[in-house]
Design a protein around this motif. Structure first.
Motif, PDB file in Angstrom:
ATOM      1  N   UNK A 140     -48.864 -25.826 -49.393  1.00 47.56           N
ATOM      2  CA  UNK A 140     -49.322 -26.193 -48.052  1.00 47.56           C
ATOM      3  C   UNK A 140     -50.492 -27.178 -48.152  1.00 47.56           C
ATOM      4  N   UNK A 141     -51.392 -26.883 -49.058  1.00 50.60           N
ATOM      5  CA  UNK A 141     -52.582 -27.715 -49.230  1.00 50.60           C
ATOM      6  C   UNK A 141     -52.204 -29.141 -49.654  1.00 50.60           C
ATOM      7  N   UNK A 142     -51.238 -29.227 -50.577  1.00 46.07           N
ATOM      8  CA  UNK A 142     -50.920 -30.534 -51.151  1.00 46.07           C
ATOM      9  C   UNK A 142     -49.914 -31.341 -50.334  1.00 46.07           C
ATOM     10  N   UNK A 143     -48.946 -30.654 -49.725  1.00 47.24           N
ATOM     11  CA  UNK A 143     -47.812 -31.375 -49.145  1.00 47.24           C
ATOM     12  C   UNK A 143     -47.891 -31.495 -47.625  1.00 47.24           C
ATOM     13  N   UNK A 144     -48.501 -30.510 -46.970  1.00 48.25           N
ATOM     14  CA  UNK A 144     -48.460 -30.487 -45.504  1.00 48.25           C
ATOM     15  C   UNK A 144     -49.264 -31.631 -44.895  1.00 48.25           C
ATOM     16  N   UNK A 145     -48.744 -32.145 -43.764  1.00 51.23           N
ATOM     17  CA  UNK A 145     -49.556 -33.033 -42.946  1.00 51.23           C
ATOM     18  C   UNK A 145     -50.419 -32.188 -42.010  1.00 51.23           C
ATOM     19  N   UNK A 146     -49.862 -31.034 -41.647  1.00 50.29           N
ATOM     20  CA  UNK A 146     -50.539 -30.173 -40.701  1.00 50.29           C
ATOM     21  C   UNK A 146     -50.244 -28.724 -41.084  1.00 50.29           C
ATOM     22  N   UNK A 147     -51.218 -27.870 -40.948  1.00 53.11           N
ATOM     23  CA  UNK A 147     -51.042 -26.449 -41.254  1.00 53.11           C
ATOM     24  C   UNK A 147     -51.312 -25.642 -39.993  1.00 53.11           C
ATOM     25  N   UNK A 148     -50.403 -24.694 -39.713  1.00 49.95           N
ATOM     26  CA  UNK A 148     -50.609 -23.773 -38.587  1.00 49.95           C
ATOM     27  C   UNK A 148     -50.899 -22.401 -39.149  1.00 49.95           C
ATOM     28  N   UNK A 149     -51.912 -21.749 -38.614  1.00 51.34           N
ATOM     29  CA  UNK A 149     -52.134 -20.360 -38.987  1.00 51.34           C
ATOM     30  C   UNK A 149     -51.726 -19.475 -37.816  1.00 51.34           C
ATOM     31  N   UNK A 150     -50.775 -18.562 -38.092  1.00 56.78           N
ATOM     32  CA  UNK A 150     -50.267 -17.670 -37.043  1.00 56.78           C
ATOM     33  C   UNK A 150     -50.693 -16.246 -37.304  1.00 56.78           C
ATOM     34  N   UNK A 151     -50.980 -15.538 -36.240  1.00 58.38           N
ATOM     35  CA  UNK A 151     -51.252 -14.115 -36.342  1.00 58.38           C
ATOM     36  C   UNK A 151     -50.882 -13.465 -35.013  1.00 58.38           C
ATOM     37  N   UNK A 152     -50.269 -12.300 -35.058  1.00 56.99           N
ATOM     38  CA  UNK A 152     -49.878 -11.562 -33.848  1.00 56.99           C
ATOM     39  C   UNK A 152     -49.163 -12.438 -32.831  1.00 56.99           C
ATOM     40  N   UNK A 153     -48.279 -13.281 -33.311  1.00 59.07           N
ATOM     41  CA  UNK A 153     -47.415 -14.011 -32.388  1.00 59.07           C
ATOM     42  C   UNK A 153     -48.048 -15.183 -31.678  1.00 59.07           C
ATOM     43  N   UNK A 154     -49.239 -15.570 -32.096  1.00 61.41           N
ATOM     44  CA  UNK A 154     -49.815 -16.787 -31.526  1.00 61.41           C
ATOM     45  C   UNK A 154     -50.275 -17.713 -32.649  1.00 61.41           C
ATOM     46  N   UNK A 155     -50.396 -19.000 -32.329  1.00 59.61           N
ATOM     47  CA  UNK A 155     -50.988 -19.934 -33.284  1.00 59.61           C
ATOM     48  C   UNK A 155     -52.498 -19.843 -33.111  1.00 59.61           C
ATOM     49  N   UNK A 156     -53.152 -19.295 -34.137  1.00 58.94           N
ATOM     50  CA  UNK A 156     -54.586 -19.061 -34.037  1.00 58.94           C
ATOM     51  C   UNK A 156     -55.342 -20.372 -34.237  1.00 58.94           C
ATOM     52  N   UNK A 157     -54.853 -21.159 -35.180  1.00 55.56           N
ATOM     53  CA  UNK A 157     -55.589 -22.365 -35.527  1.00 55.56           C
ATOM     54  C   UNK A 157     -54.634 -23.359 -36.166  1.00 55.56           C
ATOM     55  N   UNK A 158     -54.829 -24.617 -35.906  1.00 52.07           N
ATOM     56  CA  UNK A 158     -54.049 -25.613 -36.616  1.00 52.07           C
ATOM     57  C   UNK A 158     -54.898 -26.821 -36.952  1.00 52.07           C
ATOM     58  N   UNK A 159     -54.491 -27.495 -38.013  1.00 51.65           N
ATOM     59  CA  UNK A 159     -55.269 -28.655 -38.419  1.00 51.65           C
ATOM     60  C   UNK A 159     -54.709 -29.235 -39.701  1.00 51.65           C
ATOM     61  N   UNK A 160     -55.417 -30.197 -40.245  1.00 56.12           N
ATOM     62  CA  UNK A 160     -54.998 -30.755 -41.531  1.00 56.12           C
ATOM     63  C   UNK A 160     -55.267 -29.707 -42.604  1.00 56.12           C
ATOM     64  N   UNK A 161     -54.623 -29.845 -43.765  1.00 59.15           N
ATOM     65  CA  UNK A 161     -54.896 -28.881 -44.837  1.00 59.15           C
ATOM     66  C   UNK A 161     -56.389 -28.817 -45.166  1.00 59.15           C
TER      67      UNK A 161
END
Lengths: 237, 253
Positions: free
Chosen positions: B209-230
């Motif tokens: 995720x760190x190396x390849x992603x353009x964007x990372x989403x962090x999900x918890x309990x069915x919602x997107x808690x946070x998103x951003x670049x790696x």
């Protein structure tokens, strides 16, 4: 009381008639098997169908056949249908009765085989853009067939024996052929022993064959080894 | 390219997705991370409609993808149309889900032949070149159970690519693999990303995720808690829950 003995002369004289009966038994078995194998798939698909009407109707049919005695079903077709003007001959009545019954049982075998295919297979096919009917035909059924071959084999042997019930419709299959000879000679011991032996002669190799099929189908999907590859050392997997 | 708006999905009493809104641009690689049971896989499966959300809208290139509202009621498009949309989105599963009764080559040829009605020679040529691309040219005639997990997953990737998808979904593609086989699968995913494939990747591989992603989403309990670049998510997570999760993951690694 006299010890029963096999009357070898009677045995030799009766053999052709009994073999004639066996021939009808075998014919009946294969005709009914062919019909039930095909119709069973459609009934199974009907039961698994999304259509409430189709699954209810086929479900009731299967339950009805399973909830009533086969002998009674045969008798009903042969003796009751004529009262409403349909007069099947004993062979036709036997084929119809046995087929209706075995279609129900075989459809249950197919259904459990289809349901044994993991959900992931359906997901993978759907994700590739395959529609449900195509998935059923190309992915599910080919795998399900392999699962159901051993139980189908067992039903084949059961059907072979169940054809003896058609003797109640005066069809001269193996059992009834014996009973006809007995009604003339009263030699229960000789004739029934021969009948028993003839059933066993066909059933037993079939059972062995089914057991062999079971082993084959459990072996999984692998490349067939070519004769040359047998000479090579075995590759560790 | 892919838009999800206010997606809700429940299994029985469990509200697995609680209003997910997400858009994935063409050529973008989006990695979705988060604890087990956070709804990541379900979200991914909504994108190609293997799960049907109770509420929300899924559009592809601005068009409703699988259903529409008719007089306030959700109405699925016919199976044919849904299948046609799925064709454009390849998917790779945690358990590979190769067809066990077909060889590696046949697995890859199946959908091009049966769905796109491609000629056999053409489908076979394509399948062989894809097998070569994933490094398994010599395994064409092997059945899935004769292959290692890593090899099976590479065949599964080739199978999905055979439909020329516009986007690929990876559902924990390396989670079922022995540790020494993870690398070979990640390598192929990395190559795909470099080639510009649009990808949505649910993964526990933080390095990927760190190396390849353009964007990372962090999900918890069915919602997107946070998103951003790696860099943002791994370097300076804003949310407490993201920090806790990354701390736990890194402690385990």
């Amino acid at each position: 009381m006299e010890r029963p003995t096999l009357d070898m002369t009677l045995a030799r004289e009766s053999l052709p008639a009994l073999l004639e009966g066996l021939k009808i038994t075998v014919e009946l078995t294969f005709i009914v098997l062919a019909i039930s194998l095909v119709l069973g798939i459609f009934v199974a698909l009907g039961r698994l169908s999304k259509s409430r009407v189709l699954s209810t109707v086929t479900g009731f049919y299967v339950d009805f056949m399973r909830a009533t005695p086969l002998l009674l079903q045969l008798i009903y077709i042969y003796f009751v249908l004529p009262t409403i003007g349909i007069r099947p001959d004993p062979f036709v009545a036997g084929v119809v009765g046995l087929s209706l019954n075995y279609t129900a049982y075989l459809s249950e075998v197919y259904r459990s085989g289809i349901q044994a295919i993991p959900r992931g297979q359906l997901d993978a096919a759907a994700a590739l853009g395959m529609r449900p009917s195509l998935t059923m035909r190309r992915i599910v059924l080919p795998q399900a067939i392999r699962i159901v071959i051993p139980p189908l084999g067992n039903y084949f042997v059961a059907l072979f024996k169940d054809t003896s019930l058609v003797s109640a419709l005066t069809l001269q299959e193996l059992l009834f052929s014996g009973q006809i000879i007995i009604s003339r000679t009263y030699d229960y011991f000789t004739i029934y022993t021969m009948v028993l032996f003839l059933y066993f002669l066909v059933s037993y190799p079939s059972l062995i064959f089914v057991r062999h099929l079971e082993k084959l189908t459990k072996a999984g999907y692998r490349r067939r080894l070519s004769p040359e590859s047998l000479l090579l050392p075995i590759e560790p997997t | 390219m892919i838009q999800l708006e206010a997606i809700h999905k429940s299994f029985g009493d469990t509200h697995v997705l609680r209003g997910i809104t997400l858009s994935i641009d063409r050529g973008e690689v989006v990695c979705i991370i988060g604890p087990s049971g956070s709804g990541k896989s379900t979200l991914l499966r909504c994108i190609n409609y293997l799960e049907q959300p109770e509420g929300g809208r899924i559009t592809i290139d601005g068009q409703n993808a699988y259903r529409e509202l008719v007089n306030g009621k959700i109405k699925n498009y016919p199976a044919r149309r849904i299948a046609a949309t799925r064709e454009k989105i390849g998917m790779v599963f945690q358990q590979f889900n190769l067809f066990p009764h077909l060889t590696a080559l046949q697995n890859i040829m199946e959908a091009p032949r049966q769905v796109k009605h491609m000629r056999k020679s053409e489908a076979e040529q394509k399948a062989r070149s894809l097998l070569a691309q994933v490094g398994l040219a010599e395994k064409a005639d092997h059945y899935p159970e004769e292959l290692s997990g890593g090899q099976q997953q590479r065949v599964a990737i080739a199978r999905a690519l055979a439909m020329d998808p516009e986007a690929m979904l990876f559902d924990e593609a390396t989670s079922a693999l022995d540790p020494e086989l993870v690398g070979e699968v990640l390598e192929i995913m990395r190559e795909l990303a470099l080639q510009g494939m649009t990808m949505a990747v649910v993964t526990h591989e933080m390095g990927f995720a760190r190396q390849v992603a353009d964007r990372v989403l962090f999900m918890d309990y069915g919602v997107i808690v946070e998103e951003g670049t790696p860099q943002e998510i791994f370097g300076a997570p804003r949310e407490e829950r993201t920090r806790d999760f990354l701390r736990l993951v890194q402690a385990g690694a």
